[in-house]
Design a protein around this motif. Sequence first.
Motif, PDB file in Angstrom:
ATOM      1  N   UNK A 105       0.784  -1.231   0.000  1.00 49.88           N
ATOM      2  CA  UNK A 105       0.000   0.000   0.000  1.00 49.88           C
ATOM      3  C   UNK A 105       0.810   1.271   0.000  1.00 49.88           C
ATOM      4  N   UNK A 106       2.142   1.164  -0.144  1.00 47.80           N
ATOM      5  CA  UNK A 106       2.982   2.365  -0.167  1.00 47.80           C
ATOM      6  C   UNK A 106       2.597   3.260  -1.339  1.00 47.80           C
ATOM      7  N   UNK A 107       2.591   4.570  -1.097  1.00 49.34           N
ATOM      8  CA  UNK A 107       2.238   5.531  -2.146  1.00 49.34           C
ATOM      9  C   UNK A 107       3.397   5.785  -3.091  1.00 49.34           C
ATOM     10  N   UNK A 108       4.584   5.306  -2.740  1.00 50.67           N
ATOM     11  CA  UNK A 108       5.722   5.521  -3.607  1.00 50.67           C
ATOM     12  C   UNK A 108       6.973   4.844  -3.097  1.00 50.67           C
ATOM     13  N   UNK A 109       8.016   4.910  -3.918  1.00 51.72           N
ATOM     14  CA  UNK A 109       9.269   4.226  -3.622  1.00 51.72           C
ATOM     15  C   UNK A 109      10.395   5.075  -4.182  1.00 51.72           C
ATOM     16  N   UNK A 110      11.236   5.597  -3.293  1.00 56.19           N
ATOM     17  CA  UNK A 110      12.345   6.448  -3.697  1.00 56.19           C
ATOM     18  C   UNK A 110      13.665   5.874  -3.205  1.00 56.19           C
ATOM     19  N   UNK A 111      14.732   6.173  -3.920  1.00 55.20           N
ATOM     20  CA  UNK A 111      16.061   5.774  -3.488  1.00 55.20           C
ATOM     21  C   UNK A 111      16.689   6.881  -2.657  1.00 55.20           C
ATOM     22  N   UNK A 112      17.549   6.479  -1.716  1.00 52.04           N
ATOM     23  CA  UNK A 112      18.179   7.457  -0.834  1.00 52.04           C
ATOM     24  C   UNK A 112      19.091   8.414  -1.589  1.00 52.04           C
ATOM     25  N   UNK A 113      19.477   8.052  -2.799  1.00 46.86           N
ATOM     26  CA  UNK A 113      20.312   8.935  -3.600  1.00 46.86           C
ATOM     27  C   UNK A 113      19.527  10.058  -4.263  1.00 46.86           C
ATOM     28  N   UNK A 114      18.220  10.130  -4.031  1.00 43.81           N
ATOM     29  CA  UNK A 114      17.397  11.189  -4.622  1.00 43.81           C
ATOM     30  C   UNK A 114      17.865  12.550  -4.122  1.00 43.81           C
ATOM     31  N   UNK A 115      17.772  13.552  -4.979  1.00 39.92           N
ATOM     32  CA  UNK A 115      18.189  14.903  -4.597  1.00 39.92           C
ATOM     33  C   UNK A 115      17.175  15.513  -3.628  1.00 39.92           C
ATOM     34  N   UNK A 116      17.565  16.604  -3.004  1.00 40.32           N
ATOM     35  CA  UNK A 116      16.663  17.289  -2.083  1.00 40.32           C
ATOM     36  C   UNK A 116      15.391  17.707  -2.805  1.00 40.32           C
ATOM     37  N   UNK A 117      15.525  18.247  -4.015  1.00 39.26           N
ATOM     38  CA  UNK A 117      14.342  18.682  -4.757  1.00 39.26           C
ATOM     39  C   UNK A 117      13.439  17.504  -5.098  1.00 39.26           C
ATOM     40  N   UNK A 118      14.041  16.371  -5.486  1.00 41.98           N
ATOM     41  CA  UNK A 118      13.240  15.182  -5.794  1.00 41.98           C
ATOM     42  C   UNK A 118      12.491  14.702  -4.553  1.00 41.98           C
ATOM     43  N   UNK A 119      13.167  14.741  -3.416  1.00 44.44           N
ATOM     44  CA  UNK A 119      12.541  14.294  -2.172  1.00 44.44           C
ATOM     45  C   UNK A 119      11.383  15.207  -1.787  1.00 44.44           C
ATOM     46  N   UNK A 120      11.620  16.518  -1.834  1.00 44.27           N
ATOM     47  CA  UNK A 120      10.585  17.480  -1.458  1.00 44.27           C
ATOM     48  C   UNK A 120       9.379  17.373  -2.388  1.00 44.27           C
TER      49      UNK A 120
END
Length: 213
Positions: free
Chosen positions: A104-119
């Motif tokens: 049920x997760x709304x998404x999946x990101x890698x820890x290497x994502x930039x600050x802008x990508x995370x925000x």
Amino acid sequence: MVSRPLRRWKGERAAVRLRVREGLSSMLRSAEGIEVVGQAGSGEEAIATVAALAPDIVLLDLCMGGMDGVEATGHILRAAPYTKVVIVTTYETDADILRAVEAGAAGYLLKGSTRNELVQAVKAAVRGETVLTPSLAPKLFRARAPGEPPVLSEREREVLQLVSQGLTNADIGRRLFIGEATVKTHLLRSFKKLSVSDRTAAVITAMERGLLS
């Protein structure tokens, strides 16, 4: 009995996880419109923290002390279905991604994502959009074994197409000139036909099976 090297290793892992949490928190605190209300060091702590603070969104690692992120996701969403959960991790295997989405997760990101990508991902998830690091999409498609394509009605396809564009139920209702309750009905019917339980999985499955353009 726990040997000293093992205790040291566990301590180092906990320290690394703490630094990662602090780093993510720092990036988010500096973003306009985002308030960091709490942190947790394990799946169990995350569940308790959500129950106490009722946040709009939770960022979870797959690998934490105690309960893992996928199991914690299921517990959180059963207790707080309106809270969005986004997995942020270094793990990117097909099976890991599929487990997170099916939980049920709304998404999946890698820890290497930039600050802008995370925000941007946090803000998108709160709006009800699907969040997935672009490079991970092919892995998720491979992980889902397609069966016989289900038959969706024209309206159901329209609704899912708009979901894939990041529109909320209210937005979709206005776009199609139908009530928000009707949008939910079409989504629930789509979920049943696609054998999924949430918007993210519905869009991914429909795209994989050629039901959306």
